[in-house]
Design a protein around this motif. Structure first.
Motif, PDB file in Angstrom:
ATOM      1  N   ALA A  18       0.801  -1.212   0.031  1.00 44.33           N
ATOM      2  CA  ALA A  18       0.003   0.088  -0.064  1.00 44.33           C
ATOM      3  C   ALA A  18       0.865   1.177  -0.052  1.00 44.33           C
ATOM      4  CB  ALA A  18      -0.954  -0.056   1.305  1.00 44.33           C
ATOM      5  N   ARG A  19       0.393   2.260  -0.775  1.00 47.88           N
ATOM      6  CA  ARG A  19       1.053   3.524  -0.739  1.00 47.88           C
ATOM      7  C   ARG A  19       2.398   3.670  -1.217  1.00 47.88           C
ATOM      8  NH1 ARG A  19      -1.680   5.562   5.042  1.00 47.88           N
ATOM      9  NH2 ARG A  19      -3.763   5.057   4.455  1.00 47.88           N
ATOM     10  N   GLU A  23      -3.816  13.067  -4.016  1.00 40.92           N
ATOM     11  CA  GLU A  23      -4.129  12.484  -2.524  1.00 40.92           C
ATOM     12  C   GLU A  23      -2.718  11.620  -2.527  1.00 40.92           C
ATOM     13  OE1 GLU A  23      -8.734  11.256  -1.674  1.00 40.92           O
ATOM     14  OE2 GLU A  23      -7.657  10.146  -3.138  1.00 40.92           O
ATOM     15  N   GLN A  24      -2.437  11.632  -1.195  1.00 39.93           N
ATOM     16  CA  GLN A  24      -1.190  10.711  -0.593  1.00 39.93           C
ATOM     17  C   GLN A  24      -1.888   9.574   0.279  1.00 39.93           C
ATOM     18  OE1 GLN A  24       1.342  13.532   1.347  1.00 39.93           O
ATOM     19  NE2 GLN A  24       2.740  13.359  -0.582  1.00 39.93           N
ATOM     20  N   VAL A  25      -2.904   9.751   0.950  1.00 43.08           N
ATOM     21  CA  VAL A  25      -3.751   8.887   1.666  1.00 43.08           C
ATOM     22  C   VAL A  25      -5.323   9.106   1.225  1.00 43.08           C
ATOM     23  CG1 VAL A  25      -4.319   8.250   3.948  1.00 43.08           C
ATOM     24  CG2 VAL A  25      -2.165   8.944   3.515  1.00 43.08           C
ATOM     25  N   LYS A  26      -5.951   7.976   1.205  1.00 44.55           N
ATOM     26  CA  LYS A  26      -7.402   7.895   0.579  1.00 44.55           C
ATOM     27  C   LYS A  26      -8.274   9.130   1.434  1.00 44.55           C
ATOM     28  CE  LYS A  26     -10.082   6.722  -2.844  1.00 44.55           C
ATOM     29  NZ  LYS A  26      -9.908   6.974  -4.075  1.00 44.55           N
ATOM     30  N   LEU A  29      -4.861   5.212  -5.675  1.00 45.51           N
ATOM     31  CA  LEU A  29      -4.600   6.676  -5.837  1.00 45.51           C
ATOM     32  C   LEU A  29      -3.784   7.072  -6.990  1.00 45.51           C
ATOM     33  CD1 LEU A  29      -3.076   6.524  -2.040  1.00 45.51           C
ATOM     34  CD2 LEU A  29      -5.424   7.677  -2.631  1.00 45.51           C
ATOM     35  N   ALA A  30      -4.426   8.266  -7.528  1.00 43.03           N
ATOM     36  CA  ALA A  30      -3.732   8.609  -8.990  1.00 43.03           C
ATOM     37  C   ALA A  30      -2.329   9.188  -8.675  1.00 43.03           C
ATOM     38  CB  ALA A  30      -4.734   9.633  -9.473  1.00 43.03           C
ATOM     39  N   GLY A  31      -1.701   8.984  -9.709  1.00 45.74           N
ATOM     40  CA  GLY A  31      -0.576   9.573  -9.936  1.00 45.74           C
ATOM     41  C   GLY A  31      -0.318  11.124  -9.994  1.00 45.74           C
TER      42      GLY A  31
END
Length: 628
Positions: free
Chosen positions: A535-536, A608-611, A575-577
């Motif tokens: 994740a992330r 976004e870096q976190v949803k 999470l989009a680039g």
């Protein structure tokens, strides 16, 4: 480890040479984190980045996580703006797998297992060294992904007061003041700083149950102090301190009797104090034997405020605190065959607060040995360490590195090493409730890393390519130990493979460069998430920059990019680039006065870096500085 003329370092070294006072002497850079002893960049084996003071001052970074996010091999996720919890993924490893040091002293939470990067202001930092790859054979537990070491500001000869004020977006205010000075034998530095911002809404998605449409502000007050005294040419004493107090607003909610989310309007917040202090004695016992004894203490304190209940919005406080006391003795013995290093260390970790742990302290006693030698064009580094943990028993680690200077321009090398992370107090001893508890039978997480590097340095160009693979086993994950009851268990595995490519060019008044990272961070655990990306973590990330000088001006533009990621282990929430464009400029008004302006996220990119959590849109800061 590979010294990189990072984009910041290249730009600001040039700016400093143009704007420095007449008495300033630019000394060659020295790196200490890679071998726990001073080394020139050419001597270092492996993968290291140095971010010096000039780079920090001239960068467009607004915080330590913001600065780290622009470095090769690092990815950052932040939960909603200034002061909010931030995770650092070094080479794709978990955020708890990076050891953080301040002046050689461990900092961070022994309950959560990570350091609060967001609370250490850049204004108190002299330089940062980032060591990528396992370093447990040098530093013990936690250094699976690497080490980030922060160095506090130190004094220089003379008397040098400074004052700085700044104002920017979101009603952001900065105020800093300091004095430093000394003579040939004694140096001192004292710095104070205050920053405050209205911030943004931590949660931006109105469908999230914690959403509340207000700004979640942040305030930070900090100080640093250092003092060194040279008794004679062979003996020196010193002390340093960094401390930061934070007040941070958050978004949140509680459940009512019908399990509906309520109390979003309550002022969720926390108050923090993070500090690190040490005293040390550096002694040359003989012409071949030097010794460093260091005693240090760090603390990580947090008080959280939440509602008493779904109907009672008065404050309910929750306190948690980590105290770490560390005593180390390092000895470097130089011989005709190379330098041998022998060391002993003891670390005591204590936790306290509102949670009653079955065991609330532990001691780790460690022995380490190292060997560093240069045989013509070949350099060799070997390290071994044994850590005896009062909770978990003994754990041994080792590493070896070799570098071959092919000619004046090219160097080829590689390293291999093992590392581990001890379970946190939360992992081991979180009190049991009807659905979960800690697990006192956990084993340390372990890793085995191998890497190869090639680097080129000639004239106006510095470039490097590093390839690595890291297998992490015994990962601690929550799992059902019996029906409807979960505990942390050693059930996870991960495979981390990647390459890091950097290139920097400087010609006269112009400079440019880039860094690019490819990361394949895969879950190798058995179960539904096998083969998924962690994740992330983005597969692709990088930075490209260009800068120039115009008389008393320095200008810089950069693009910071990151590919798409997933917010969850199941890889269902994408999470989009994104790509952020940042600009900065500084003007040397005269000998003592300078003006700096920066604009981050120039094109107001939404990302976004976190949803569901907010990130800064276009933001700017203007700073006026006086320094003698």
């Amino acid at each position: 480890m590979l010294f990189r003329n990072t984009p910041f370092f290249v730009l600001t070294s040039l700016a400093a040479s143009l704007c420095a006072q007449a008495e300033t002497i630019l000394l060659p850079p020295v790196i200490t984190t890679a071998a726990r002893q001073p080394q020139s960049p050419r001597e270092v084996i492996g993968d290291v980045t140095l971010i010096d003071q000039a780079s920090i001052q001239e960068s467009a970074a607004i915080s330590l996580p913001d600065l780290l996010a622009r470095q090769p091999g690092l990815q950052i996720s932040s939960n909603g703006g200034a002061g909010k919890p931030s995770s650092v993924f070094l080479r794709g490893n978990n955020s708890q797998h990076t050891l953080v040091l301040i002046d050689g002293i461990r900092v961070g939470s022994a309950t959560l297992g990570a350091a609060a990067f967001q609370h250490f202001p850049l204004s108190q930092i002299d330089r940062i060294e980032i060591l990528r790859g396992p370093a447990a054979s040098l530093y013990g537990s936690d250094a699976i992904g690497g080490v980030i070491q922060i160095f506090s500001k130190t004094g220089k000869k003379g008397f040098h007061p400074s004052v700085e004020i700044g104002y920017g977006s979101h009603n952001s205010i900065e105020a800093k003041a300091g004095i430093s000075g000394g003579d040939e034998d004694t140096r001192y530095a004292l710095n104070l700083a205050h920053s405050k911002t209205d911030g943004i809404s931590a949660i931006k998605n109105s469908k999230n149950p914690g959403f509340y449409p207000d700004d979640d502000g942040y305030e930070n007050n900090s100080l640093s102090f250092s003092l060194t005294h040279k008794i004679n040419k062979d003996n020196e004493l010193g002390a340093s301190l960094i401390s930061a107090w934070g007040k941070n607003q958050l978004d949140g909610y509680v459940f009512d009797d019908n399990y509906a989310a309520v109390a979003q309007s309550y002022d969720y917040r926390d108050e923090t104090r993070n500090s690190s202090a040490n005293i040390w004695s550096k002694n040359r016992l003989t012409s071949h034997w030097s010794s460093l004894i260091k005693l240090g203490h760090s603390s990580d304190k947090n008080t959280s405020f939440t509602p008493q209940s779904a109907t009672d919005y008065s404050d309910k406080t929750s306190r948690i605190q980590t105290e770490q006391t560390q005593l180390s003795w390092l000895n470097d013995i130089k011989t005709d065959l190379g330098t041998f290093q022998l060391g002993a260390e003891t670390l005591e970790q204590k936790v306290s607060g509102d949670v009653a742990y079955a065991v609330d302290q532990r001691r780790i006693n460690s022995l380490q040995a190292g060997y560093l030698a240069h045989f013509g064009d070949v350099s060799l580094q070997i390290n071994a360490r044994s850590d005896d943990n009062s909770q978990l028993g003994r754990h041994n680690t080792g590493s070896a590195g070799l570098a071959w200077q092919l000619n004046d321009d090219w160097q080829l090398g590689g390293t291999a090493g093992t590392a581990f992370k001890a379970p946190t107090f939360n992992d081991l001893y979180w009190p049991e409730d009807p659905y979960s508890s800690g697990n006192a039978n956990l084993r340390p997480e372990e890793s085995n890393n191998k890497e190869l590097f090639i680097r080129y340095s000639a004239g106006t160009i510095n470039a490097s390519l590093t390839a690595y693979t890291n297998k992490v086993s015994n990962l601690i994950q929550w799992a059902e130990s019996r029906p409807y009851f979960s505990q942390p268990m050693n059930v996870g595995e991960a495979q981390l493979r990647g390459i890091t490519l950097t290139s920097d060019w400087q010609q006269g008044d112009y400079l440019a460069g880039f860094s690019y990272d490819f990361l394949d961070a895969s879950d190798k655990s058995t179960g539904a998430n096998h083969g998924n990306r962690l994740a992330r973590r983005a597969k692709h990330s990088g930075l490209i920059y260009a800068g120039m000088t115009l008389d008393t001006w320095t200008l810089r533009a950069e693009i910071q990019a990151q590919g798409h990621r997933f917010d969850d282990p199941a890889n269902k929430k994408e999470l989009a680039g994104y790509a952020l464009t940042n600009l900065s400029a500084s003007w040397k008004i005269n000998k003592d006065w300078s003006l700096q302006a920066r604009v981050n996220n120039l094109f107001d990119q939404e990302y976004e870096q976190v949803k569901d959590y907010g990130t800064l849109g276009r933001n700017a800061m203007l700073n006026l500085r006086w320094q003698q």
